[in-house]
Design a protein around this motif. Structure first.
Motif, PDB file in Angstrom:
ATOM      1  N   GLU A 243       0.854  -1.185   0.000  1.00 52.47           N
ATOM      2  CA  GLU A 243       0.000   0.000   0.000  1.00 52.47           C
ATOM      3  C   GLU A 243       0.892   1.237   0.000  1.00 52.47           C
ATOM      4  OE1 GLU A 243      -3.110  -0.063  -0.382  1.00 52.47           O
ATOM      5  OE2 GLU A 243      -3.562  -2.189  -0.023  1.00 52.47           O
ATOM      6  N   LEU A 244       0.875   1.973  -1.100  1.00 53.50           N
ATOM      7  CA  LEU A 244       1.730   3.144  -1.225  1.00 53.50           C
ATOM      8  C   LEU A 244       1.127   4.337  -0.493  1.00 53.50           C
ATOM      9  CD1 LEU A 244       2.676   2.886  -5.009  1.00 53.50           C
ATOM     10  CD2 LEU A 244       3.985   2.105  -3.034  1.00 53.50           C
ATOM     11  N   PRO A 245       1.964   5.228   0.005  1.00 53.45           N
ATOM     12  CA  PRO A 245       1.463   6.416   0.711  1.00 53.45           C
ATOM     13  C   PRO A 245       0.835   7.413  -0.268  1.00 53.45           C
ATOM     14  CG  PRO A 245       3.844   6.519   0.497  1.00 53.45           C
ATOM     15  CD  PRO A 245       3.435   5.161  -0.002  1.00 53.45           C
ATOM     16  N   ALA A 246       0.179   8.428   0.284  1.00 53.38           N
ATOM     17  CA  ALA A 246      -0.528   9.405  -0.539  1.00 53.38           C
ATOM     18  C   ALA A 246       0.423  10.196  -1.427  1.00 53.38           C
ATOM     19  CB  ALA A 246      -1.338  10.356   0.349  1.00 53.38           C
ATOM     20  N   THR A 247       1.629  10.435  -0.941  1.00 54.85           N
ATOM     21  CA  THR A 247       2.637  11.156  -1.724  1.00 54.85           C
ATOM     22  C   THR A 247       3.533  10.154  -2.437  1.00 54.85           C
ATOM     23  OG1 THR A 247       2.665  12.916  -0.062  1.00 54.85           O
ATOM     24  CG2 THR A 247       4.492  12.847  -1.620  1.00 54.85           C
ATOM     25  N   PRO A 248       3.798  10.330  -3.728  1.00 52.34           N
ATOM     26  CA  PRO A 248       4.670   9.396  -4.457  1.00 52.34           C
ATOM     27  C   PRO A 248       6.007   9.197  -3.745  1.00 52.34           C
ATOM     28  CG  PRO A 248       3.613  10.898  -5.993  1.00 52.34           C
ATOM     29  CD  PRO A 248       3.257  11.387  -4.617  1.00 52.34           C
ATOM     30  N   VAL A 249       6.463   7.963  -3.714  1.00 51.55           N
ATOM     31  CA  VAL A 249       7.697   7.622  -3.015  1.00 51.55           C
ATOM     32  C   VAL A 249       8.883   7.848  -3.944  1.00 51.55           C
ATOM     33  CG1 VAL A 249       8.890   5.879  -1.650  1.00 51.55           C
ATOM     34  CG2 VAL A 249       6.402   5.842  -1.805  1.00 51.55           C
ATOM     35  N   THR A 250       9.919   8.522  -3.436  1.00 54.35           N
ATOM     36  CA  THR A 250      11.103   8.790  -4.236  1.00 54.35           C
ATOM     37  C   THR A 250      12.088   7.628  -4.161  1.00 54.35           C
ATOM     38  OG1 THR A 250      12.285   9.870  -2.429  1.00 54.35           O
ATOM     39  CG2 THR A 250      10.843  11.260  -3.789  1.00 54.35           C
ATOM     40  N   VAL A 251      13.009   7.608  -5.120  1.00 58.25           N
ATOM     41  CA  VAL A 251      14.032   6.555  -5.123  1.00 58.25           C
ATOM     42  C   VAL A 251      14.891   6.592  -3.854  1.00 58.25           C
ATOM     43  CG1 VAL A 251      16.081   5.691  -6.312  1.00 58.25           C
ATOM     44  CG2 VAL A 251      14.085   6.406  -7.635  1.00 58.25           C
TER      45      VAL A 251
ATOM     46  N   ARG B 264      10.953 -12.108   0.291  1.00 56.36           N
ATOM     47  CA  ARG B 264      10.023 -11.217  -0.408  1.00 56.36           C
ATOM     48  C   ARG B 264       8.849 -10.845   0.498  1.00 56.36           C
ATOM     49  NH1 ARG B 264      10.317 -10.621  -5.901  1.00 56.36           N
ATOM     50  NH2 ARG B 264       8.053 -10.354  -6.046  1.00 56.36           N
ATOM     51  N   GLU B 265       8.311 -11.839   1.167  1.00 54.07           N
ATOM     52  CA  GLU B 265       7.191 -11.587   2.086  1.00 54.07           C
ATOM     53  C   GLU B 265       7.608 -10.638   3.206  1.00 54.07           C
ATOM     54  OE1 GLU B 265       4.558 -14.098   5.380  1.00 54.07           O
ATOM     55  OE2 GLU B 265       5.761 -15.164   3.878  1.00 54.07           O
ATOM     56  N   GLY B 266       8.799 -10.852   3.747  1.00 59.00           N
ATOM     57  CA  GLY B 266       9.278 -10.000   4.827  1.00 59.00           C
ATOM     58  C   GLY B 266       9.510  -8.573   4.377  1.00 59.00           C
ATOM     59  N   PHE B 267      10.066  -8.401   3.171  1.00 53.60           N
ATOM     60  CA  PHE B 267      10.344  -7.052   2.674  1.00 53.60           C
ATOM     61  C   PHE B 267       9.055  -6.306   2.351  1.00 53.60           C
ATOM     62  CE2 PHE B 267      12.237  -4.163  -0.733  1.00 53.60           C
ATOM     63  CZ  PHE B 267      12.744  -3.277   0.212  1.00 53.60           C
ATOM     64  N   VAL B 268       8.058  -7.028   1.845  1.00 50.55           N
ATOM     65  CA  VAL B 268       6.753  -6.400   1.585  1.00 50.55           C
ATOM     66  C   VAL B 268       6.155  -5.864   2.893  1.00 50.55           C
ATOM     67  CG1 VAL B 268       4.354  -6.871   0.935  1.00 50.55           C
ATOM     68  CG2 VAL B 268       6.214  -7.698  -0.508  1.00 50.55           C
ATOM     69  N   ALA B 269       6.203  -6.668   3.944  1.00 52.81           N
ATOM     70  CA  ALA B 269       5.683  -6.225   5.243  1.00 52.81           C
ATOM     71  C   ALA B 269       6.489  -5.058   5.786  1.00 52.81           C
ATOM     72  CB  ALA B 269       5.703  -7.398   6.229  1.00 52.81           C
ATOM     73  N   PHE B 270       7.812  -5.101   5.588  1.00 54.41           N
ATOM     74  CA  PHE B 270       8.684  -4.028   6.062  1.00 54.41           C
ATOM     75  C   PHE B 270       8.378  -2.719   5.337  1.00 54.41           C
ATOM     76  CE2 PHE B 270      12.719  -1.762   6.574  1.00 54.41           C
ATOM     77  CZ  PHE B 270      12.988  -1.983   7.924  1.00 54.41           C
ATOM     78  N   LEU B 271       8.130  -2.803   4.036  1.00 52.82           N
ATOM     79  CA  LEU B 271       7.788  -1.610   3.265  1.00 52.82           C
ATOM     80  C   LEU B 271       6.460  -1.018   3.739  1.00 52.82           C
ATOM     81  CD1 LEU B 271       8.833  -2.786  -0.305  1.00 52.82           C
ATOM     82  CD2 LEU B 271       9.731  -0.770   0.857  1.00 52.82           C
ATOM     83  N   ASN B 272       5.480  -1.865   3.966  1.00 49.53           N
ATOM     84  CA  ASN B 272       4.184  -1.357   4.432  1.00 49.53           C
ATOM     85  C   ASN B 272       4.295  -0.663   5.771  1.00 49.53           C
ATOM     86  OD1 ASN B 272       2.454  -2.068   2.274  1.00 49.53           O
ATOM     87  ND2 ASN B 272       2.376  -4.205   2.953  1.00 49.53           N
ATOM     88  N   ASP B 273       5.153  -1.200   6.658  1.00 50.18           N
ATOM     89  CA  ASP B 273       5.369  -0.539   7.944  1.00 50.18           C
ATOM     90  C   ASP B 273       6.070   0.810   7.754  1.00 50.18           C
ATOM     91  OD1 ASP B 273       4.205  -2.601   9.324  1.00 50.18           O
ATOM     92  OD2 ASP B 273       6.089  -3.614   9.778  1.00 50.18           O
ATOM     93  N   GLY B 274       7.026   0.829   6.816  1.00 51.69           N
ATOM     94  CA  GLY B 274       7.771   2.062   6.571  1.00 51.69           C
ATOM     95  C   GLY B 274       6.946   3.140   5.919  1.00 51.69           C
ATOM     96  N   PHE B 275       5.902   2.754   5.181  1.00 50.17           N
ATOM     97  CA  PHE B 275       5.066   3.732   4.489  1.00 50.17           C
ATOM     98  C   PHE B 275       3.975   4.318   5.376  1.00 50.17           C
ATOM     99  CE2 PHE B 275       5.994   1.474   0.216  1.00 50.17           C
ATOM    100  CZ  PHE B 275       7.169   2.206   0.100  1.00 50.17           C
ATOM    101  N   GLN B 276       3.777   3.704   6.558  1.00 47.25           N
ATOM    102  CA  GLN B 276       2.706   4.198   7.446  1.00 47.25           C
ATOM    103  C   GLN B 276       3.095   5.520   8.084  1.00 47.25           C
ATOM    104  OE1 GLN B 276       1.719   1.074  10.212  1.00 47.25           O
ATOM    105  NE2 GLN B 276       0.749  -0.192   8.636  1.00 47.25           N
TER     106      GLN B 276
END
Length: 292
Positions: free
Chosen positions: A247-255, A280-292
């Motif tokens: 789930e991406l945040p409201a603002t586009p994520v930069t590189v 892959r599963e772990g990184f997906v969860a990590f990204l979602n936590d980081g985008f919150q």
């Protein structure tokens, strides 16, 4: 060997207690029947040994330099056969934490001795020192009050301030034996300190583990960047992968933001390794936590 951190209000008698402890430790080592104690030595570090005057506490810049000097001196002195007495102001809990981490990294014990002299008594002692030109000591009234105001008292409930020994002003001497057991150990026992998990690199489960981690995380970042390229100027959105939905945040994520999260995940995997099949599963969860 151990690190003893002295803390207390200005003019509370920190150096007096440190000298008491220094005398006790030297005598204890010289009379010990334990052969492992014979090679120990004690180093006392304070403002005087570092050539620092009390005026340094009048300005933030010079005070910061003084803390850096003490930290460097402790770091140089601490070792397997050296007991270090850090007799500084040590009134900032963050600085005490730094010293604690230095000892922890070397797998050596540490303790904090709080010189428990009341503020009023410290103020009286400081005034006497200022009035007596024959004695080296005393802080200007403004500096004294400022240091008292900013003092962060040690808390034995925190790991960096424990074990904590409080020595009241009226006590003739510190609890020598309790301190010795806390930093050296009881007769026939040796203090063992386990390093923090974060400071120990664990071996990878396979020779190409890091390469696999790199390819996996970069592939997921590419999927995010591809989605954002196909949906320009759009905030939010979901990137569906086999392992889950990002789930991406409201603002586009930069590189740079993505690379920072990736580095954090890579560092974490060095100490809390996941099986390759779950990366892959772990990184997906990590990204979602980081985008919150």
């Amino acid at each position: 060997m151990p690190l003893i951190i002295i803390s207390g209000y200005p003019s509370s008698g920190k150096t007096y207690r440190s000298c008491q402890l220094l005398s006790y430790l030297n005598e204890k080592i010289s009379t010990s029947t334990d052969s492992s104690h014979g090679r120990l030595n004690v180093v006392h570090i304070n403002d005087q040994s570092l050539g620092l005057c009390r005026d340094i506490y009048a300005e933030a810049r010079t005070e910061k330099d003084a803390r850096a000097a003490e930290y460097s001196a402790v770091k140089r002195a601490i070792g397997r056969d050296t007991i270090v007495i850090a007799d500084g102001m040590n009134y900032i809990k963050g600085f005490r934490y730094q010293l604690y981490c230095e000892a922890k990294a070397l797998q050596t014990p540490s303790c904090v001795i709080h010189v428990g002299t009341s503020i009023d008594k410290c103020r009286d002692i400081n005034s006497q020192l200022l009035a007596d030109n024959s004695k080296d000591g005393g802080y200007s009234e403004e500096v004294f009050e400022n240091l008292v105001y900013r003092y962060e008292e040690p808390n034995g409930m925190t790991r960096w301030d424990s074990p904590l020994f409080t020595v009241p002003y009226d006590d003739e001497e510190p609890p020598y034996e309790a301190i010795w057991e806390a930093i050296v150990g009881k007769v026939g026992e040796k203090k063992v300190v386990k390093p923090n998990q974060a400071t120990v690199l664990q071996p990878a489960s396979a020779p190409d583990y890091l390469q696999t981690l790199d390819r996996t995380t970069q592939g997921i970042l590419n999927a995010i960047l591809s989605y954002q390229k196909d949906h320009p100027s759009e905030g939010g959105g979901s990137v569906a992968l086999e392992e889950g939905v990002i789930e991406l945040p409201a603002t586009p994520v930069t590189v740079p933001q993505l690379q920072r999260i990736r580095r954090q995940f890579t560092t974490l995997m060095r100490t809390q390794r996941l099986e390759e099949g779950r990366l892959r599963e772990g990184f997906v969860a990590f990204l979602n936590d980081g985008f919150q």
